[in-house]
Design an enzyme around this catalytic site. Structure first.
Site, PDB file in Angstrom:
ATOM      1  N   LYS A 106      38.863  40.935  46.106  1.00  0.00           N
ATOM      2  CA  LYS A 106      39.913  39.945  45.873  1.00  0.00           C
ATOM      3  C   LYS A 106      39.510  39.094  44.678  1.00  0.00           C
ATOM      4  O   LYS A 106      38.383  38.589  44.617  1.00  0.00           O
ATOM      5  CB  LYS A 106      40.082  39.089  47.128  1.00  0.00           C
ATOM      6  CG  LYS A 106      41.256  38.124  47.086  1.00  0.00           C
ATOM      7  CD  LYS A 106      41.366  37.395  48.420  1.00  0.00           C
ATOM      8  CE  LYS A 106      42.531  36.413  48.414  1.00  0.00           C
ATOM      9  NZ  LYS A 106      42.620  35.678  49.707  1.00  0.00           N
ATOM     10  N   HIS A 108      41.222  36.343  43.564  1.00  0.00           N
ATOM     11  CA  HIS A 108      41.672  34.955  43.624  1.00  0.00           C
ATOM     12  C   HIS A 108      41.228  34.362  44.960  1.00  0.00           C
ATOM     13  O   HIS A 108      40.652  35.061  45.795  1.00  0.00           O
ATOM     14  CB  HIS A 108      43.200  34.872  43.489  1.00  0.00           C
ATOM     15  CG  HIS A 108      43.933  35.612  44.571  1.00  0.00           C
ATOM     16  ND1 HIS A 108      44.089  36.975  44.565  1.00  0.00           N
ATOM     17  CD2 HIS A 108      44.525  35.157  45.707  1.00  0.00           C
ATOM     18  CE1 HIS A 108      44.759  37.350  45.644  1.00  0.00           C
ATOM     19  NE2 HIS A 108      45.030  36.272  46.355  1.00  0.00           N
TER      20      HIS A 108
END
Length: 216
Positions: A106, A108
């Protein structure tokens, strides 16, 4: 003295049978072998089924007697497994943290590939079955890269058959990585379950023949 490990195995196979996760017939595996039985744990997809499944995993882990302090579930099938097994352990007063991973990092928010509690120092990997062992070896690398040790690998079913190097995937893990491997049930348990529950003699003979040809 009763063998409680084998009792758990038979209870687990009855669960798999109830949900049609354990099938008998002719099934072409990814390896190209034609197997007289097939196991697909994805068929156990209800709250009641997962509760029984997690209880079997938790009981098997408790009886293995290994020292661990957290659980890890490899994406994707290991994610619901690790959460429900942790819940089952908590029902018996053993509160264990768990972690799982994303397939892709991921970029963010909190970022990274690991989700859940920080890994403990001694981690048990919880998964369904091991075929080539690729996913579990990736999990091992992830856990070690985070600075933790692998206390064991816990799976549902050990097919007890040879891989391309003449060893079973579980035996290869134990020998190559020095990691204890634990299965709720084995092929021997499947045969015992089939006999007790009236599977036809021809089908049982086919399973025995498969074990004689490919078994470890």
């Amino acid at each position: 003295m009763p063998d409680t490990a084998r009792d758990h195995a038979q209870d687990f196979l009855a669960l798999a049978d109830d949900y049609n996760a354990l099938k008998f017939g002719e099934f072409t595996l990814k390896s190209g072998r034609v197997s007289p039985y097939f196991f697909n744990m994805g068929e156990i997809a209800s709250g009641a089924g997962m509760k029984r499944l997690a209880a079997a995993y938790a009981a098997t882990l408790a009886e293995a007697g290994i020292d661990y302090d957290s659980l890890f579930g490899p994406a994707y099938k290991g994610i619901p497994l690790v959460a429900t097994v942790a819940t089952a352990l908590a029902d018996h007063g053993h509160d264990v943290a768990f972690t799982y991973n994303r397939k892709e990092a991921k970029t963010h928010g909190e970022g990274g590939t690991l989700v859940g509690a920080p890994l403990g120092t001694r981690v048990v990997i919880v998964d369904d079955v091991i075929t080539a062992g690729t996913a579990v070896r990736e999990a091992i690398a992830t856990i070690r890269a985070a600075g933790a040790e692998i206390a064991g690998v816990l799976i549902a079913l050990d097919r007890q058959e040879r891989g391309s190097d003449g060893r079973s995937p579980l035996a290869a893990l134990a020998e190559d990585e020095g990691i204890p491997t634990i299965a709720v049930a084995t092929l021997a348990d499947v045969i015992a379950y089939a006999r007790v529950n009236g599977l036809g003699a021809e089908q049982i003979e086919a399973i025995e023949g498969y074990r004689a040809r490919y078994g470890v």
